[in-house]
Write a protein that holds these residues in place. Structure first.
Motif, PDB file in Angstrom:
ATOM      1  N   PRO A 220      78.350  61.615  26.130  1.00  0.00           N
ATOM      2  CA  PRO A 220      79.280  62.688  26.485  1.00  0.00           C
ATOM      3  C   PRO A 220      80.650  62.125  26.867  1.00  0.00           C
ATOM      4  O   PRO A 220      80.755  61.173  27.630  1.00  0.00           O
ATOM      5  N   GLY A 221      81.686  62.718  26.285  1.00  0.00           N
ATOM      6  CA  GLY A 221      83.034  62.253  26.563  1.00  0.00           C
ATOM      7  C   GLY A 221      83.562  61.286  25.524  1.00  0.00           C
ATOM      8  O   GLY A 221      84.733  60.926  25.542  1.00  0.00           O
ATOM      9  N   GLY A 222      82.677  60.849  24.602  1.00  0.00           N
ATOM     10  CA  GLY A 222      83.141  59.951  23.542  1.00  0.00           C
ATOM     11  C   GLY A 222      82.400  58.639  23.540  1.00  0.00           C
ATOM     12  O   GLY A 222      81.884  58.175  24.554  1.00  0.00           O
ATOM     13  N   GLY A 223      82.339  58.009  22.388  1.00  0.00           N
ATOM     14  CA  GLY A 223      81.694  56.711  22.261  1.00  0.00           C
ATOM     15  C   GLY A 223      80.242  56.827  21.863  1.00  0.00           C
ATOM     16  O   GLY A 223      79.642  57.893  21.875  1.00  0.00           O
ATOM     17  N   MET A 224      79.682  55.676  21.506  1.00  0.00           N
ATOM     18  CA  MET A 224      78.292  55.622  21.086  1.00  0.00           C
ATOM     19  C   MET A 224      77.613  54.429  21.738  1.00  0.00           C
ATOM     20  O   MET A 224      78.243  53.421  22.030  1.00  0.00           O
ATOM     21  N   SER A 225      76.324  54.571  21.994  1.00  0.00           N
ATOM     22  CA  SER A 225      75.550  53.492  22.603  1.00  0.00           C
ATOM     23  C   SER A 225      74.398  53.130  21.677  1.00  0.00           C
ATOM     24  O   SER A 225      73.712  54.011  21.145  1.00  0.00           O
ATOM     25  N   GLU A 226      74.194  51.837  21.463  1.00  0.00           N
ATOM     26  CA  GLU A 226      73.105  51.388  20.604  1.00  0.00           C
ATOM     27  C   GLU A 226      71.774  51.578  21.319  1.00  0.00           C
ATOM     28  O   GLU A 226      71.626  51.231  22.490  1.00  0.00           O
ATOM     29  N   LEU A 227      70.786  52.124  20.608  1.00  0.00           N
ATOM     30  CA  LEU A 227      69.489  52.429  21.210  1.00  0.00           C
ATOM     31  C   LEU A 227      68.572  51.214  21.298  1.00  0.00           C
ATOM     32  O   LEU A 227      67.691  51.168  22.138  1.00  0.00           O
ATOM     33  N   GLY A 228      68.755  50.244  20.403  1.00  0.00           N
ATOM     34  CA  GLY A 228      67.855  49.097  20.409  1.00  0.00           C
ATOM     35  C   GLY A 228      66.449  49.507  20.007  1.00  0.00           C
ATOM     36  O   GLY A 228      66.241  50.336  19.117  1.00  0.00           O
ATOM     37  N   TRP A 229      65.459  48.944  20.717  1.00  0.00           N
ATOM     38  CA  TRP A 229      64.061  49.195  20.352  1.00  0.00           C
ATOM     39  C   TRP A 229      63.645  50.645  20.566  1.00  0.00           C
ATOM     40  O   TRP A 229      62.692  51.134  19.937  1.00  0.00           O
ATOM     41  N   ILE A 230      64.356  51.380  21.432  1.00  0.00           N
ATOM     42  CA  ILE A 230      64.002  52.773  21.689  1.00  0.00           C
ATOM     43  C   ILE A 230      64.165  53.615  20.429  1.00  0.00           C
ATOM     44  O   ILE A 230      63.501  54.643  20.249  1.00  0.00           O
ATOM     45  N   GLY A 231      65.049  53.178  19.534  1.00  0.00           N
ATOM     46  CA  GLY A 231      65.256  53.922  18.298  1.00  0.00           C
ATOM     47  C   GLY A 231      64.009  54.016  17.436  1.00  0.00           C
ATOM     48  O   GLY A 231      63.844  54.987  16.687  1.00  0.00           O
ATOM     49  N   MET A 232      63.103  53.030  17.541  1.00  0.00           N
ATOM     50  CA  MET A 232      61.906  53.051  16.711  1.00  0.00           C
ATOM     51  C   MET A 232      60.958  54.185  17.113  1.00  0.00           C
ATOM     52  O   MET A 232      60.607  55.014  16.261  1.00  0.00           O
ATOM     53  N   PRO A 233      60.507  54.273  18.385  1.00  0.00           N
ATOM     54  CA  PRO A 233      59.625  55.405  18.722  1.00  0.00           C
ATOM     55  C   PRO A 233      60.316  56.755  18.589  1.00  0.00           C
ATOM     56  O   PRO A 233      59.666  57.752  18.248  1.00  0.00           O
ATOM     57  N   LEU A 234      61.638  56.808  18.830  1.00  0.00           N
ATOM     58  CA  LEU A 234      62.361  58.058  18.675  1.00  0.00           C
ATOM     59  C   LEU A 234      62.337  58.524  17.224  1.00  0.00           C
ATOM     60  O   LEU A 234      62.116  59.714  16.933  1.00  0.00           O
ATOM     61  N   THR A 235      62.541  57.594  16.294  1.00  0.00           N
ATOM     62  CA  THR A 235      62.507  57.942  14.874  1.00  0.00           C
ATOM     63  C   THR A 235      61.114  58.388  14.450  1.00  0.00           C
ATOM     64  O   THR A 235      60.964  59.375  13.720  1.00  0.00           O
ATOM     65  N   ILE A 236      60.086  57.664  14.893  1.00  0.00           N
ATOM     66  CA  ILE A 236      58.710  58.030  14.545  1.00  0.00           C
ATOM     67  C   ILE A 236      58.376  59.409  15.081  1.00  0.00           C
ATOM     68  O   ILE A 236      57.783  60.253  14.383  1.00  0.00           O
ATOM     69  N   PHE A 237      58.774  59.683  16.332  1.00  0.00           N
ATOM     70  CA  PHE A 237      58.534  61.005  16.914  1.00  0.00           C
ATOM     71  C   PHE A 237      59.221  62.091  16.089  1.00  0.00           C
ATOM     72  O   PHE A 237      58.639  63.143  15.810  1.00  0.00           O
ATOM     73  N   TRP A 238      60.463  61.842  15.688  1.00  0.00           N
ATOM     74  CA  TRP A 238      61.221  62.820  14.918  1.00  0.00           C
ATOM     75  C   TRP A 238      60.548  63.089  13.567  1.00  0.00           C
ATOM     76  O   TRP A 238      60.416  64.241  13.150  1.00  0.00           O
ATOM     77  N   LEU A 239      60.103  62.031  12.893  1.00  0.00           N
ATOM     78  CA  LEU A 239      59.438  62.182  11.604  1.00  0.00           C
ATOM     79  C   LEU A 239      58.140  62.975  11.734  1.00  0.00           C
ATOM     80  O   LEU A 239      57.904  63.930  10.987  1.00  0.00           O
ATOM     81  N   VAL A 240      57.306  62.583  12.688  1.00  0.00           N
ATOM     82  CA  VAL A 240      56.016  63.258  12.871  1.00  0.00           C
ATOM     83  C   VAL A 240      56.229  64.713  13.285  1.00  0.00           C
ATOM     84  O   VAL A 240      55.520  65.622  12.826  1.00  0.00           O
ATOM     85  N   ALA A 241      57.212  64.947  14.161  1.00  0.00           N
ATOM     86  CA  ALA A 241      57.478  66.312  14.615  1.00  0.00           C
ATOM     87  C   ALA A 241      57.889  67.210  13.456  1.00  0.00           C
ATOM     88  O   ALA A 241      57.382  68.335  13.299  1.00  0.00           O
ATOM     89  N   LEU A 242      58.801  66.727  12.595  1.00  0.00           N
ATOM     90  CA  LEU A 242      59.266  67.563  11.489  1.00  0.00           C
ATOM     91  C   LEU A 242      58.177  67.796  10.442  1.00  0.00           C
ATOM     92  O   LEU A 242      58.084  68.877   9.862  1.00  0.00           O
ATOM     93  N   ILE A 243      57.358  66.786  10.210  1.00  0.00           N
ATOM     94  CA  ILE A 243      56.237  66.956   9.276  1.00  0.00           C
ATOM     95  C   ILE A 243      55.348  68.113   9.734  1.00  0.00           C
ATOM     96  O   ILE A 243      54.984  69.001   8.954  1.00  0.00           O
ATOM     97  N   ASN A 244      55.023  68.122  11.016  1.00  0.00           N
ATOM     98  CA  ASN A 244      54.127  69.154  11.540  1.00  0.00           C
ATOM     99  C   ASN A 244      54.823  70.488  11.757  1.00  0.00           C
ATOM    100  O   ASN A 244      54.196  71.548  11.626  1.00  0.00           O
ATOM    101  N   MET A 245      56.121  70.459  12.076  1.00  0.00           N
ATOM    102  CA  MET A 245      56.862  71.708  12.213  1.00  0.00           C
ATOM    103  C   MET A 245      56.853  72.500  10.919  1.00  0.00           C
ATOM    104  O   MET A 245      56.640  73.711  10.908  1.00  0.00           O
ATOM    105  N   MET A 246      57.105  71.830   9.807  1.00  0.00           N
ATOM    106  CA  MET A 246      57.134  72.530   8.530  1.00  0.00           C
ATOM    107  C   MET A 246      55.745  73.055   8.160  1.00  0.00           C
ATOM    108  O   MET A 246      55.621  74.122   7.547  1.00  0.00           O
ATOM    109  N   ASN A 247      54.718  72.346   8.546  1.00  0.00           N
ATOM    110  CA  ASN A 247      53.369  72.816   8.269  1.00  0.00           C
ATOM    111  C   ASN A 247      53.029  74.037   9.123  1.00  0.00           C
ATOM    112  O   ASN A 247      52.408  74.993   8.647  1.00  0.00           O
ATOM    113  N   LEU A 248      53.469  74.030  10.381  1.00  0.00           N
ATOM    114  CA  LEU A 248      53.185  75.150  11.273  1.00  0.00           C
ATOM    115  C   LEU A 248      53.883  76.428  10.819  1.00  0.00           C
ATOM    116  O   LEU A 248      53.332  77.526  10.939  1.00  0.00           O
TER     117      LEU A 248
END
Length: 326
Positions: free
Chosen positions: A128-156
Motif C-alpha cells: 500500500p502506498g507504492g512499491g513491491m516486495s519480493e515474496l521469496g519462498w512464500i510465493g510457492m505455497p501461495l501459488t499452489i493455494f491459488w491454483l488448487v482454489a481456482l480448480i475447485n471453484m470452477m468445479n463447484l
C-alpha cells in the motif's frame, strides 16, 4: 509486441473457437454412443443423460491452439500444457469413478507444485502506498493455494447449463484486457485462446445443454484461468494486484467462500458436496434455469469490469471502489 505475435495470438483464439464449434457435436455423439454420460439425480438439475465429453473437446482444442500458435516466442512452458492435461485427466477419472475428495486434493497439490517448478509463481506483492516486495519462498505455497482454489471453484460453480463456461468467458476477457494494459502477452495469448474455446463451445452448453464440461473440463478451465491470472494480473506492478483476479472470478470465489462457511457452521465435512450453492439457491427461490444463469453471468460481467478498473487504480481509489462494490 510485433505484428507476427499479435497475429499468432488472434489465430490462437480463432482456431480454438473453430475446433470447439466443429468438434463438440462430433465428440458429444461419440460420448453418448460409448456411454460417457452424466445421469440426472441427486444435486443435478438436468433431466436427461448428457455426455460429459465437452471437457475433452475443450482440452483437445486448446492444446492444438496453444501448440500451433505462439509457443516459440511466448513464455509459457510446454510443461504447463502437460500439467493442464493431467488435471483434465484427474477430473475425467473422477467423472468415471467418483474419486475420494482427499485423493483429488493430493493430486491437485502435486500438480500445483509441478506448476511452480515449471516457472508459474507469484513472486511479488504490492505494498500500500507504492512499491513491491519480493515474496521469496512464500510465493510457492501461495501459488499452489491459488491454483488448487481456482480448480475447485470452477468445479463447484459448474451446476447449471452454461454457467461455468460463461464465467470462464467473462473472466478470460477481463484478464485479457488487464494483460493488454500491462503488456503481459503470455497471459493475453492464453486468455484469447480460452475466449475462443468458450465462444465455440457455449452454443452446445447453454440450456438445454447438449454437452457438459464434466469435472475434467471444469478442472482444466480452472487451472488455465489460474495460470493466466498468475502470468497476468498477479505479475503486474499494480496496487490492487490480488483484487483484480479475485474480482474477475468473483462469482466462483464467493460461491467457494459461502460453501466453506456454510459447511463449517453446520459441522459438515468441508469437502462434502451439497445443494446449497449460489445457483442452487436461486433456482430454489423460483428462478428459472435461464434466469439464474443470466443473473449470475450479469453479476460476473459487472465484477469483471470492476477488475479492469482496479488494474488502473491507485491503492486509495482501489480500496474505495472495493468498499462500494462490497
Amino acid at each position: 509486441m510485433s505484428y507476427l505475435q499479435l497475429t499468432s495470438i488472434f489465430l490462437g483464439g480463432v482456431l480454438a473457437a473453430a475446433l470447439c464449434f466443429i468438434g463438440a457435436p462430433i465428440l458429444t455423439r461419440l460420448g453418448t454412443r460409448w456411454g460417457f454420460l452424466d445421469y440426472p439425480g441427486g444435486r443435478k438439475h438436468h433431466r436427461q443423460p448428457v455426455s460429459f465429453f465437452g471437457g475433452l473437446v475443450i482440452c483437445l482444442a486448446i492444446n492444438i491452439a496453444l501448440l500451433t500458435t505462439g509457443l516459440s516466442f511466448l513464455s509459457l512452458s510446454p510443461m504447463v500444457i502437460l500439467l493442464a492435461d493431467l488435471i483434465f485427466l484427474l477430473g475425467f477419472w473422477d467423472d468415471l469413478c467418483s474419486l475420494s475428495p482427499w485423493l483429488r486434493l493430493v493430486i491437485q497439490v502435486l500438480i500445483g507444485l509441478c506448476t511452480v517448478w515449471a516457472g508459474i509463481r507469484v513472486r511479488f506483492i504490492t505494498i500500500p502506498g507504492g512499491g513491491m516486495s519480493e515474496l521469496g519462498w512464500i510465493g510457492m505455497p501461495l501459488t499452489i493455494f491459488w491454483l488448487v482454489a481456482l480448480i475447485n471453484m470452477m468445479n463447484l460453480i459448474d451446476g447449471l447449463d452454461g454457467l461455468a463456461g460463461g464465467i470462464t468467458l467473462i473472466a478470460s476477457v477481463s484478464l485479457c484486457l488487464v494483460g493488454i494494459g500491462f503488456g503481459q502477452w503470455t497471459a493475453v495469448w492464453l486468455c484469447t485462446v480460452l475466449v475462443g474455446a468458450m465462444i465455440g463451445f457455449l452454443p452446445y452448453n447453454l440450456y438445454p445443454a447438449r454437452a457438459f464440461l464434466g469435472n475434467g473440463g471444469a478442472y482444466f478451465l480452472g487451472y488455465l484461468l489460474a495460470v493466466a491470472s498468475v502470468q497476468g494480473a498477479l505479475k503486474s506492478p499494480i496496487a490492487m494486484a490480488l483484487a483484480v483476479p479475485v474480482m474477475a472470478l468473483g462469482i466462483p470465489f464467493l460461491d467457494m467462500l459461502w460453501a466453506m462457511f456454510r459447511r463449517l457452521r453446520l459441522g459438515m465435512p468441508i469437502m462434502r458436496p451439497d445443494r446449497s450453492h449460489l445457483h442452487h439457491m436461486l433456482v430454489a427461490q423460483g428462478w428459472s434455469h435461464r434466469q439464474a444463469v443470466h443473473k449470475l453471468l450479469g453479476i460476473s460481467a459487472f465484477l469483471g469490469m470492476v477488475s479492469i478498473v482496479l488494474s488502473r487504480s491507485s491503492w486509495e481509489w482501489g480500496c474505495l471502489l472495493m468498499s462500494v462494490v462490497g
